[in-house]
Scaffold this active site. Sequence first.
Site, PDB file in Angstrom:
ATOM      1  CD  GLU A 167      20.841 -19.380  20.089  1.00  0.00           C
ATOM      2  OE1 GLU A 167      19.999 -18.473  20.196  1.00  0.00           O
ATOM      3  OE2 GLU A 167      20.547 -20.565  19.862  1.00  0.00           O
ATOM      4  CD  GLU A 367      20.549 -23.492  23.218  1.00  0.00           C
ATOM      5  OE1 GLU A 367      19.494 -23.255  22.581  1.00  0.00           O
ATOM      6  OE2 GLU A 367      21.132 -22.620  23.891  1.00  0.00           O
TER       7      GLU A 367
HETATM    8  C1  BGP Z   1      17.880 -20.696  21.810  1.00  0.00           C
HETATM    9  C2  BGP Z   1      18.371 -20.010  23.044  1.00  0.00           C
HETATM   10  C3  BGP Z   1      17.765 -20.477  24.302  1.00  0.00           C
HETATM   11  C4  BGP Z   1      16.355 -21.026  24.206  1.00  0.00           C
HETATM   12  C5  BGP Z   1      16.055 -21.760  22.911  1.00  0.00           C
HETATM   13  C6  BGP Z   1      14.594 -22.010  22.625  1.00  0.00           C
HETATM   14  O1  BGP Z   1      17.916 -19.805  20.742  1.00  0.00           O
HETATM   15  O2  BGP Z   1      19.765 -20.151  23.206  1.00  0.00           O
HETATM   16  O3  BGP Z   1      17.926 -19.470  25.242  1.00  0.00           O
HETATM   17  O4  BGP Z   1      15.425 -20.145  24.637  1.00  0.00           O
HETATM   18  O5  BGP Z   1      16.583 -21.102  21.796  1.00  0.00           O
HETATM   19  O6  BGP Z   1      14.006 -21.001  21.879  1.00  0.00           O
HETATM   20  P1  BGP Z   1      12.823 -20.110  22.376  1.00  0.00           P
HETATM   21  O7  BGP Z   1      13.066 -19.786  23.786  1.00  0.00           O
HETATM   22  O8  BGP Z   1      12.859 -18.895  21.511  1.00  0.00           O
HETATM   23  O9  BGP Z   1      11.594 -20.930  22.151  1.00  0.00           O
END
Ligand code: BGP
Length: 466
Positions: A167, A367
């Site tokens: 990302e 993801e």
């Molecule tokens: C994505 C990232 C992760 C993870 C996930 C969940 O954007 O790649 O690192 O953290 O989101 O989101 P958050 O942690 O902001 O709740």
Amino acid sequence: MQVYQFPEKFFWGSAASGPQTEGRIDGDGKGENIWDYWYQQNPEKFFNQVGPGKTSQVYTKFLEDIQLMKQIGHNSFRTSIQWSRLIPEGTGAINEQAVQFYNEYIDALIESGIEPFINLYHFDMPLKLQEQGGWLNRQTVDAYVEYAKTCFALFGDRVKYWFTHNEPIVPVEGGYLYQFHYPAEVNMHHAVQVAYHEALASAKAIEAYHQMNLGGQIGIILNLTPSYPRDVDNPEDVKASQLADAFFNRSFLDPAIKGEYPEDLVDTLRSLDMLPTIQEGDLAIIKANTIDLLGINYYQPRRVKAKEDFSKVDPKSPMPDDFFDYYEMPNRKMNPYRGWEIYEKGIYDILINVRDNYGNIPCFISENGMGVEGEERFINQNGQIEDDYRIEFIREHLKYVHQAIQEGANCLGYHMWTCMDNWSWTNAYKNRYGFISVDINQDGKRTIKKSGHWFKQVAEKNGFED
Ligand code: BGP
């Protein structure tokens, strides 16, 4: 009852990152990164003031964790190498303890029949490099390429799936526009330069990897948030959604796959006098070194409408959302804990877009998942979290992945975010995402959730019925 059968050799697994899982122990030789530093400076920014020091203790528990991954049917798993663990100052000396750790981690995954997918950069700039500007500084591109080559040389005999970034738009948004990553600036000029350097670094790492002939594949992981206009028949709404798409999706998707920047993005940045500094030869490098494989992170759509509210527009400090407003769709389905809309069909729309507009490049869902606060409410008598909402979330998304594959999308797998509950940046341990719970008050005790047991059956049957 319908049967959802997936293609042979489909990747079933989950994703995590080094900085969110490993934790630090005394004498491990890890250097500081921006998260260690930001937490020292501003602990109040982190939920319940929980910092990145301990996280889920994977550094010491990885062997146990890999056994649990096997128990929930994983044939593949993604994590990242922490740059600041391997090369504590960002450039120069290598931390031999890190080499040993990653070797053991990778070997144990392979021995357990779990294909390691390894990412190089997951938001974790070494502090020494950040002090010299981080991604804003062109020299960081060179430092990153050296780091990437070091990783390929050390682990590339066994790791066959590499990713340059996770990302890359997020450090741009968080660090230089919306202030949820260090250095928490609001500066479009910096944002654009940072984004450009990340893309250039990715292309140069891809070039180096291909030159090393290690027999694997290299890609990038992008969070693609499909942009939907409020009203498809309103040209102003459509234009707004296209520009949002250019800023947040095509800004990395196009250089990564087509080796070129989208014209509408370039034109918009030019009109703002915000084009990045580019050196001669850079664009040829980006053109010549595109990815082999695309990882797609999908959590939520982006719904936009033509700009109505100009109150926050400051011509001296332009922002992407000077060009559109967010639109709250009536009756949308929400994950209230994370504040993100749940729109399962978005995953299908992305896969069809990649099929039709990006040469149907091999891709996988890298993801997708649901962060929920207070999951201990759902613990049953056996101490297991009954996360039926997560099962439903995954199942409904998988149905759309399946449909896209039926219609020709070249999707090779599905990785859920995440395996063990882990540390979510400034949200720390607020929302839990894992197939496996981590009790941070009981030395990180692991317990497989109901969703983990469900996922094992899906992986074993290579599909499900519903
Ligand atoms: C994505 C990232 C992760 C993870 C996930 C969940 O954007 O790649 O690192 O953290 O989101 O989101 P958050 O942690 O902001 O709740």
